[in-house]
Design an enzyme around this catalytic site. Structure first.
Site, mmCIF file in Angstrom:
data_model
loop_
_atom_site.group_PDB
_atom_site.id
_atom_site.type_symbol
_atom_site.label_atom_id
_atom_site.label_comp_id
_atom_site.label_asym_id
_atom_site.label_seq_id
_atom_site.Cartn_x
_atom_site.Cartn_y
_atom_site.Cartn_z
ATOM 1 N N HIS A 15 -21.623 26.179 7.636
ATOM 2 C CA HIS A 15 -20.293 26.769 7.895
ATOM 3 C C HIS A 15 -19.410 25.733 8.576
ATOM 4 C CE1 HIS A 15 -17.753 30.444 9.010
ATOM 5 N NE2 HIS A 15 -17.076 29.379 9.419
ATOM 6 N N HIS A 17 -15.285 23.838 8.858
ATOM 7 C CA HIS A 17 -13.866 23.661 8.526
ATOM 8 C C HIS A 17 -13.535 22.170 8.590
ATOM 9 C CE1 HIS A 17 -13.004 27.994 8.940
ATOM 10 N NE2 HIS A 17 -13.972 27.931 9.838
ATOM 11 N N LYS A 101 -15.922 33.531 0.513
ATOM 12 C CA LYS A 101 -15.733 33.835 1.937
ATOM 13 C C LYS A 101 -14.842 35.057 2.108
ATOM 14 C CE LYS A 101 -15.820 33.408 6.345
ATOM 15 N NZ LYS A 101 -15.407 32.360 7.249
ATOM 16 N N HIS A 138 -16.778 36.899 7.650
ATOM 17 C CA HIS A 138 -16.277 36.854 9.023
ATOM 18 C C HIS A 138 -16.361 38.302 9.505
ATOM 19 C CE1 HIS A 138 -13.620 35.280 12.321
ATOM 20 N NE2 HIS A 138 -13.591 36.583 12.507
ATOM 21 N N HIS A 176 -21.294 32.998 11.900
ATOM 22 C CA HIS A 176 -21.063 32.767 13.340
ATOM 23 C C HIS A 176 -21.268 34.027 14.191
ATOM 24 C CE1 HIS A 176 -17.184 34.265 12.017
ATOM 25 N NE2 HIS A 176 -16.792 33.113 11.540
ATOM 26 N N ASP A 249 -19.376 26.119 12.369
ATOM 27 C CA ASP A 249 -18.005 26.630 12.462
ATOM 28 C C ASP A 249 -17.122 25.651 13.238
ATOM 29 O OD1 ASP A 249 -15.898 28.328 11.901
ATOM 30 O OD2 ASP A 249 -16.281 29.653 13.599
HETATM 31 O O1 DOR Z 1 -12.552 29.940 15.835
HETATM 32 C C1 DOR Z 1 -12.371 29.990 14.623
HETATM 33 N N1 DOR Z 1 -11.663 29.048 13.977
HETATM 34 N N2 DOR Z 1 -12.843 31.046 13.959
HETATM 35 C C2 DOR Z 1 -12.554 31.234 12.661
HETATM 36 O O2 DOR Z 1 -12.978 32.219 12.136
HETATM 37 C C3 DOR Z 1 -11.648 30.309 11.949
HETATM 38 C C4 DOR Z 1 -11.627 29.003 12.552
HETATM 39 C C5 DOR Z 1 -10.466 28.151 12.063
HETATM 40 O O3 DOR Z 1 -10.306 28.014 10.855
HETATM 41 O O4 DOR Z 1 -9.752 27.601 12.903
HETATM 42 ZN ZN ZN Z 2 -15.209 29.495 10.347
#
Ligand code: DOR
Ligand code: ZN
Length: 349
Positions: A15, A17, A101, A138, A176, A249
């Site tokens: 997971h 970003h 997702k 989520h 998460h 995450d």
């Molecule tokens: O803390 C987070 N940041 N939780 C999420 O679900 C998305 C992520 C983000 O993309 O910044």
């Molecule tokens: Zn995430």
């Protein structure tokens, strides 16, 4: 004497970003330094809703992989109320795109195009169940009346339990997880259900964010909970139960978007993710459980091979930089300016 070195089958991050554009020059090397694969979240602006867009995004990511590193991004599509069936069929035939997702609309960063009600996406979920496509959830309700600390629990009760009953063939990852209730839910399920656990939810609880001044760099979603939940997560991650596996995450935001009167959710853990997981596992005397959690249980859930290479961690103190370049801004990492006890051999952070 405490262990000084250990070798681990190369881990994966289930997971992650990475963002897009110039940010990739920072985020991709940080993850590629130790993870072989990562499941890439689709919450870009605009979101990644087509297989063709996911593949173009993947190419942009690959351009930032440092020379000599191997890194394979596993892409995902963003579930909207009307994701076409054709895209799901394309996804099922495309090995570089592995999952869909589910963001409840309004739950988190760039989730405006997310799911407004589970009923609207049931036809898509039924097709996914038939095609064997995992749904990455989520798990938070978005109702304003529901306290932010209870939103995961309500999601499990209101959305997840009925979904499991209605569509038991659908493979689900509860992403998460942050609560004892989520640990109990996943522990009671069969192998169709897994959960990722971030390193920040293992390291921190809500006191770290709120007890001596509000610390925006600890703000993430789902939000950090009280210590009993943190303990339940540590127990789950170190239990040897294959339903729980590593997903950072890691979610970078530009400094000004965090230190703001309406700060964004997300903690940037990629620069030291595996080192910090090692720290947590060592604290509870479970370093021997890290390899399964980080390198074996994720591929097993996704039906993929385990990596063949290894990485080595060495006990050696180093200091996390205060910030990193992030496009035309900077990003503040977890533990900024602080000492860490494990170092990746050949690591470049
Ligand atoms: O803390 C987070 N940041 N939780 C999420 O679900 C998305 C992520 C983000 O993309 O910044
Ligand atoms: Zn995430």
């Amino acid at each position: 004497m405490a262990q000084q070195n250990f070798t681990l089958i190369k881990p994966d991050d289930w997971h992650l970003h990475l963002r897009d554009g110039d940010a990739l020059r920072t985020t991709v090397p940080h993850t590629a330094r130790c993870f072989e694969r990562a499941v890439i979240m689709p919450n870009l602006k605009p979101p990644v809703v087509k297989v063709s867009d996911a593949l173009v995004y993947r190419e942009r990511i690959l351009q930032s992989v440092p020379e000599g590193a191997t890194f394979s991004p596993l892409m995902t599509l963003y579930l909207t109320d009307n994701l076409p069936e054709d895209e799901l069929r394309l996804l099922a035939d495309e090995p570089h795109v592995v999952a869909v997702k589910y963001y409840p609309a309004g739950a988190t960063t760039n989730s405006d195009s997310g799911v407004t009600s589970i009923e609207k996406v049931m036809p898509a979920l039924e097709i996914m169940a038939t095609l064997g496509i995992p749904l990455l959830m989520h798990g938070e309700v978005t109702d304003h009346e529901v306290d932010i600390f209870d939103r995961e629990k309500h999601f499990i009760d209101q959305i997840l339990c009925p979904l499991r009953a209605n569509l038991p063939e659908l493979k689900i990852v509860l992403e998460h997880i942050t609560t004892r209730q989520a640990v109990e839910f996943v522990s009671g399920e069969n192998e169709q259900v897994g959960a990722t656990i971030t390193v920040h939810h293992l390291l921190f609880n809500r006191n770290d964010m709120l007890a001596s001044g509000v610390k925006p760099h600890f703000y993430c979603l789902p939000i950090l909970k009280r210590d009993i939940h943190q303990s339940a997560l540590i127990d789950a991650a170190t239990s040897g139960n294959p339903s729980f596996f590593l997903g950072t995450d890691s979610a970078p935001h530009a400094l000004g978007d965090k230190e703001s009167d309406c700060g964004c959710a997300g903690i940037y853990t990629a620069p030291a993710a595996i080192e910090l997981y090692a720290e947590v596992f060592e604290q509870v005397g479970a370093l021997d459980k890290l390899e399964n959690f980080a390198s074996q249980f994720g591929p097993r859930f996704y039906g993929l091979d385990t990596n063949t290479e290894t990485i080595q961690l060495t006990r050696s103190e180093w200091r996390m930089p205060a910030h990193f370049e992030f496009g035309n801004s900077t990003v503040v990492p977890v533990r900024a300016g602080e000492r860490l006890s494990w170092r990746l051999r050949g690591g470049t952070t």
